[in-house]
Design an enzyme around this catalytic site. Structure first.
Site, short mmCIF file in Angstrom:
data_model
loop_
_atom_site.label_atom_id
_atom_site.label_comp_id
_atom_site.label_asym_id
_atom_site.label_seq_id
_atom_site.Cartn_x
_atom_site.Cartn_y
_atom_site.Cartn_z
N SER A 78 13.52 -21.42 21.91
CA SER A 78 14.82 -21.75 22.00
C SER A 78 14.76 -20.34 20.98
CB SER A 78 16.10 -21.86 22.33
OG SER A 78 15.55 -22.78 20.47
N GLY A 79 13.65 -19.97 19.86
CA GLY A 79 14.44 -18.70 18.97
C GLY A 79 14.83 -19.82 17.86
N HIS A 94 1.04 -19.87 11.55
CA HIS A 94 2.69 -19.99 11.23
C HIS A 94 2.96 -19.37 10.18
CE1 HIS A 94 5.63 -21.89 14.17
NE2 HIS A 94 4.96 -22.62 14.69
#
Length: 175
Positions: free
Chosen positions: A19-20, A56
């Site tokens: 979803s951000g 990441h």
């Protein structure tokens, strides 16, 4: 609210998968600090997960300090720092598995650790998943974890100074 420390601020950022949430939290952290901390709570469960962790880390530039801690976040000295905690779901998974899926015990341990962390004078941006909005989990462990996640999300959100719900990459301020 987050606590009695004048410089402390607690942000709670939740939403569904992809979803951000992380992007939003990282952008906000960089607005708040020129040298934020990324606090990763994930265990490296398998090779795929290790690759995801490496990706990441590579996504963040030299402004970031990366710290890793699976459960005991309060043991880190975060005084004066702006810290993105990514994420509550992975952090809770560690308590859940270590207590052999005992929801009440895992919740109590996580709440205790969270309360200890709030005693530090720092800005915290907690990222969490809203996993209870989708399909009903088909397994008992899945249903227990969904309950655990929901209760911990409520616990953090109640103490947050600001709460943001991410929908399709867009932030919706809920508190």
């Amino acid at each position: 609210m987050a606590g009695s420390n004048l410089n402390q601020m607690l942000y709670y950022i939740s939403g569904g998968q992809r979803s951000g949430k992380s992007r939003y939290a990282q952008e906000l952290a960089l607005q708040l600090s020129s040298s934020p901390v990324y606090l990763a709570t994930s265990r490296a469960w398998d090779d795929d997960h290790r690759q995801r962790i490496a990706r990441h880390v590579a996504d963040r530039d030299a402004r970031w300090t990366t710290m890793e801690e699976e459960k005991h976040l309060s043991r880190l000295d975060l005084t004066g720092r702006t810290v993105v905690v990514d994420c509550v779901t992975l952090w809770l998974t560690n308590f859940f598995t270590d207590t052999e899926y005992q929801v009440n015990q895992a919740l109590a341990l996580a709440q205790q650790e969270f309360d200890l962390l709030l005693q530090q004078d720092c800005t915290l941006l907690f990222i969490s998943n809203e996993i209870g909005m989708g399909l009903h989990a088909p397994t008992e462990a899945g249903r227990k974890f969904t309950d655990l996640q929901g209760w911990m999300n409520q616990y953090i959100a109640a103490r947050a100074d600001k709460a943001i719900f991410m929908v399709s990459g867009l932030p919706l301020t809920i508190k």
